[in-house]
Scaffold this motif. Sequence first.
Motif, PDB file in Angstrom:
ATOM      1  N   ARG A 197       0.833  -1.213   0.000  1.00 43.12           N
ATOM      2  CA  ARG A 197       0.000   0.000   0.000  1.00 43.12           C
ATOM      3  C   ARG A 197       0.859   1.252   0.000  1.00 43.12           C
ATOM      4  O   ARG A 197       0.616   2.216  -0.753  1.00 43.12           O
ATOM      5  N   LEU A 198       1.872   1.243   0.843  1.00 45.97           N
ATOM      6  CA  LEU A 198       2.761   2.396   0.973  1.00 45.97           C
ATOM      7  C   LEU A 198       3.497   2.656  -0.338  1.00 45.97           C
ATOM      8  O   LEU A 198       3.559   3.789  -0.835  1.00 45.97           O
ATOM      9  N   LYS A 199       4.050   1.580  -0.915  1.00 43.44           N
ATOM     10  CA  LYS A 199       4.802   1.699  -2.172  1.00 43.44           C
ATOM     11  C   LYS A 199       3.909   2.204  -3.299  1.00 43.44           C
ATOM     12  O   LYS A 199       4.323   3.049  -4.103  1.00 43.44           O
ATOM     13  N   ALA A 200       2.670   1.702  -3.357  1.00 46.50           N
ATOM     14  CA  ALA A 200       1.740   2.113  -4.417  1.00 46.50           C
ATOM     15  C   ALA A 200       1.385   3.591  -4.293  1.00 46.50           C
ATOM     16  O   ALA A 200       1.376   4.330  -5.291  1.00 46.50           O
ATOM     17  N   LEU A 201       1.103   4.049  -3.071  1.00 44.39           N
ATOM     18  CA  LEU A 201       0.741   5.450  -2.879  1.00 44.39           C
ATOM     19  C   LEU A 201       1.920   6.378  -3.126  1.00 44.39           C
ATOM     20  O   LEU A 201       1.773   7.443  -3.738  1.00 44.39           O
ATOM     21  N   ASN A 202       3.101   5.984  -2.678  1.00 45.07           N
ATOM     22  CA  ASN A 202       4.284   6.804  -2.939  1.00 45.07           C
ATOM     23  C   ASN A 202       4.592   6.856  -4.432  1.00 45.07           C
ATOM     24  O   ASN A 202       4.991   7.893  -4.966  1.00 45.07           O
ATOM     25  N   GLY A 203       4.399   5.720  -5.114  1.00 46.80           N
ATOM     26  CA  GLY A 203       4.623   5.686  -6.548  1.00 46.80           C
ATOM     27  C   GLY A 203       3.657   6.578  -7.300  1.00 46.80           C
ATOM     28  O   GLY A 203       4.040   7.277  -8.247  1.00 46.80           O
ATOM     29  N   GLU A 204       2.397   6.564  -6.881  1.00 51.46           N
ATOM     30  CA  GLU A 204       1.396   7.416  -7.520  1.00 51.46           C
ATOM     31  C   GLU A 204       1.691   8.881  -7.250  1.00 51.46           C
ATOM     32  O   GLU A 204       1.538   9.731  -8.135  1.00 51.46           O
ATOM     33  N   ARG A 234      -2.307   9.100   1.549  1.00 50.85           N
ATOM     34  CA  ARG A 234      -0.926   8.903   2.034  1.00 50.85           C
ATOM     35  C   ARG A 234      -0.771   9.411   3.457  1.00 50.85           C
ATOM     36  O   ARG A 234      -0.247   8.726   4.336  1.00 50.85           O
ATOM     37  N   LEU A 235      -1.211  10.651   3.689  1.00 44.96           N
ATOM     38  CA  LEU A 235      -1.042  11.229   5.025  1.00 44.96           C
ATOM     39  C   LEU A 235      -1.814  10.431   6.066  1.00 44.96           C
ATOM     40  O   LEU A 235      -1.345  10.256   7.196  1.00 44.96           O
ATOM     41  N   GLN A 236      -2.995   9.927   5.683  1.00 43.38           N
ATOM     42  CA  GLN A 236      -3.780   9.116   6.621  1.00 43.38           C
ATOM     43  C   GLN A 236      -3.065   7.805   6.916  1.00 43.38           C
ATOM     44  O   GLN A 236      -3.069   7.321   8.063  1.00 43.38           O
ATOM     45  N   LEU A 237      -2.423   7.234   5.906  1.00 42.15           N
ATOM     46  CA  LEU A 237      -1.660   5.999   6.108  1.00 42.15           C
ATOM     47  C   LEU A 237      -0.482   6.242   7.046  1.00 42.15           C
ATOM     48  O   LEU A 237      -0.240   5.461   7.975  1.00 42.15           O
ATOM     49  N   PHE A 238       0.270   7.328   6.810  1.00 36.01           N
ATOM     50  CA  PHE A 238       1.380   7.672   7.709  1.00 36.01           C
ATOM     51  C   PHE A 238       0.885   7.818   9.149  1.00 36.01           C
ATOM     52  O   PHE A 238       1.506   7.323  10.088  1.00 36.01           O
ATOM     53  N   LYS A 239      -0.256   8.504   9.281  1.00 37.00           N
ATOM     54  CA  LYS A 239      -0.780   8.792  10.620  1.00 37.00           C
ATOM     55  C   LYS A 239      -1.283   7.529  11.313  1.00 37.00           C
ATOM     56  O   LYS A 239      -0.905   7.250  12.460  1.00 37.00           O
ATOM     57  N   ASP A 240      -2.112   6.744  10.635  1.00 32.89           N
ATOM     58  CA  ASP A 240      -2.767   5.591  11.273  1.00 32.89           C
ATOM     59  C   ASP A 240      -1.800   4.457  11.580  1.00 32.89           C
ATOM     60  O   ASP A 240      -1.883   3.835  12.645  1.00 32.89           O
ATOM     61  N   LYS A 262      -7.828  16.939  -8.477  1.00 33.32           N
ATOM     62  CA  LYS A 262      -8.678  16.150  -7.578  1.00 33.32           C
ATOM     63  C   LYS A 262      -8.006  14.825  -7.241  1.00 33.32           C
ATOM     64  O   LYS A 262      -7.995  14.389  -6.084  1.00 33.32           O
ATOM     65  N   ILE A 263      -7.417  14.184  -8.258  1.00 35.11           N
ATOM     66  CA  ILE A 263      -6.699  12.922  -8.026  1.00 35.11           C
ATOM     67  C   ILE A 263      -5.515  13.163  -7.089  1.00 35.11           C
ATOM     68  O   ILE A 263      -5.252  12.377  -6.170  1.00 35.11           O
ATOM     69  N   CYS A 264      -4.780  14.268  -7.307  1.00 34.33           N
ATOM     70  CA  CYS A 264      -3.643  14.606  -6.437  1.00 34.33           C
ATOM     71  C   CYS A 264      -4.085  14.754  -4.986  1.00 34.33           C
ATOM     72  O   CYS A 264      -3.429  14.253  -4.062  1.00 34.33           O
ATOM     73  N   LYS A 265      -5.202  15.441  -4.780  1.00 34.83           N
ATOM     74  CA  LYS A 265      -5.698  15.649  -3.416  1.00 34.83           C
ATOM     75  C   LYS A 265      -6.095  14.319  -2.771  1.00 34.83           C
ATOM     76  O   LYS A 265      -5.835  14.103  -1.577  1.00 34.83           O
ATOM     77  N   GLU A 266      -6.716  13.455  -3.548  1.00 32.92           N
ATOM     78  CA  GLU A 266      -7.116  12.152  -3.006  1.00 32.92           C
ATOM     79  C   GLU A 266      -5.899  11.322  -2.611  1.00 32.92           C
ATOM     80  O   GLU A 266      -5.874  10.697  -1.536  1.00 32.92           O
ATOM     81  N   VAL A 267      -4.872  11.300  -3.460  1.00 31.56           N
ATOM     82  CA  VAL A 267      -3.642  10.556  -3.155  1.00 31.56           C
ATOM     83  C   VAL A 267      -2.956  11.151  -1.938  1.00 31.56           C
ATOM     84  O   VAL A 267      -2.498  10.426  -1.040  1.00 31.56           O
ATOM     85  N   LYS A 268      -2.917  12.462  -1.877  1.00 32.20           N
ATOM     86  CA  LYS A 268      -2.296  13.141  -0.726  1.00 32.20           C
ATOM     87  C   LYS A 268      -2.992  12.770   0.577  1.00 32.20           C
ATOM     88  O   LYS A 268      -2.334  12.403   1.573  1.00 32.20           O
ATOM     89  N   GLU A 269      -4.318  12.807   0.588  1.00 36.48           N
ATOM     90  CA  GLU A 269      -5.063  12.504   1.809  1.00 36.48           C
ATOM     91  C   GLU A 269      -4.874  11.042   2.220  1.00 36.48           C
ATOM     92  O   GLU A 269      -4.710  10.738   3.400  1.00 36.48           O
TER      93      GLU A 269
END
Length: 505
Positions: A205-212, A249-255, A240-247
């Motif tokens: 999940r982390l690798k996919a989101l960072n790659g995107e 990723r940050l939620q993954l880092f946090k949780d 819109k896609i950028c904002k979704e990926v950003k949110e």
Amino acid sequence: MDLVLLEKALLGLFAAIVVAIAVSKLRGKRFRLPPGPLPVPVFGNWLQVGDDLNHRNLSALARRFGDILLLRMGQRNLVVVSSPAVARDVLHTQGVEFGSRTRNVVFDIFTGKGQDMVFTVYGEHWRKMRRIMTVPFFTNKVVQQYRTGWEDEAARVVADVKADPKAATEGIVLRRRLQLMMYNNMYRIMFDRRFESEEDPLFLRLKALNGERSRLAQSFEYNYGDFIPLLRPFLRGYLKICKEVKERRLQLFKDYFLEERKKLASTKPVDNAGLKCAIDHILDAEKKGEINEDNVLYIVENINVAAIETTLWSIEWGIAELVNHPDVQQKLRNELDTVLGPGVAVTEPDTQKLPYLQAVIKETLRLRMAIPLLVPHMNLHDAKLGGFDIPAESKILVNAWWLANNPDHWKKPEEFRPERFLEEEAKVEANGNDFRYLPFGVGRRSCPGIILALPILGITIGRLVQNFELLPPPGQKKLDTSEKGGQFSLHILKHSTIVAKPRMI
């Protein structure tokens, strides 16, 4: 009626061009701007030079217009610096004037409009973030604390490759295993965490989101809306896609990382500061009110992007060059066997007594610079550079790749020849002591990750060459080293399949 409207439109366009040229000439009398191709109204030089402002295209423009040139990209001024002397002015002599960062519509999303360290403007926030990040990430103490972990991760790579039956025959995409290694290297520092395998669900999940995130930020697709604000509404879907990926990723880092580390600290306090991982120091700064929760998240975002992938690209380039230059690979192997002894695994302290290994790393960083244009700089106010006037808020690109590959300054720069750093360029270091060679930049906004990247490169490349004969796959004489560039990145276009034959030691 349609013809009348067309005639009026053409007359209007002609008038706009005349006015633009007149204004340009008047402005030229008032400001001595750098040379460059003649811009056209609205689009500037965008239609002439296109989106792909990569290091090679900008080098060609420098040969035509000089060491400092101006491109008008829509409404943005882009100044390209292509000589050691002018690079010294931007990065060192006038480091304060040109010490800020430009942002764009996409980087504003991924950095919270500069709440991070890498892309924020030069000022108090940057100084605070740099100070807070230095102690847990970028000191010799950190290297000594984590070097055994890096050595352990490299040993695991060697063991996994030896255990893969395909590696010694048809070959494997070694990058995939090295990517896991780099994530573990940095996540050990950040969170005292590691991922057990390439199939770990959280790692995937982390690798996919960072790659995107990297794909969206590095793409040239959004330039039209960034250069010409009138076209920005057409970017809504992309942003819109950028904002979704950003949110996400940050939620993954946090949780999965920040909250777990906070819980661990609350139940099992770390008394010995030497055993703290980086995020403990960052969270301490948040508790003291020096930074907020968003700043913490954007620090994690910076490390995921700036530390992991860039070092991985350099490792991949280094391996590809060694495969394509078996004489260099054998010479390096001979040094490792002679200095350390056959079968004695290279460690971080060993890298300092292996000059040819150091030269291989330097040559890789010279010819295949991971960030060939460095991270763009910006002047907040009107400034002078190389005898020219630079309008406020211009984007300054230092073509570090051209500085290190200009035949006027380097002997046969197109050749991969590590010996140059033992012979005619023996005094040149990667830390920026020579403005012809700036793989990590220099000055206030230089990359502090140099202190981590160089030993990781030495350990990883050294261990692989010690344990394997690295070859192209069956039927190929060499690996394809075609380049793939982004807004400021440089990596291999096709991730290489490599045959890794275990050595009989």
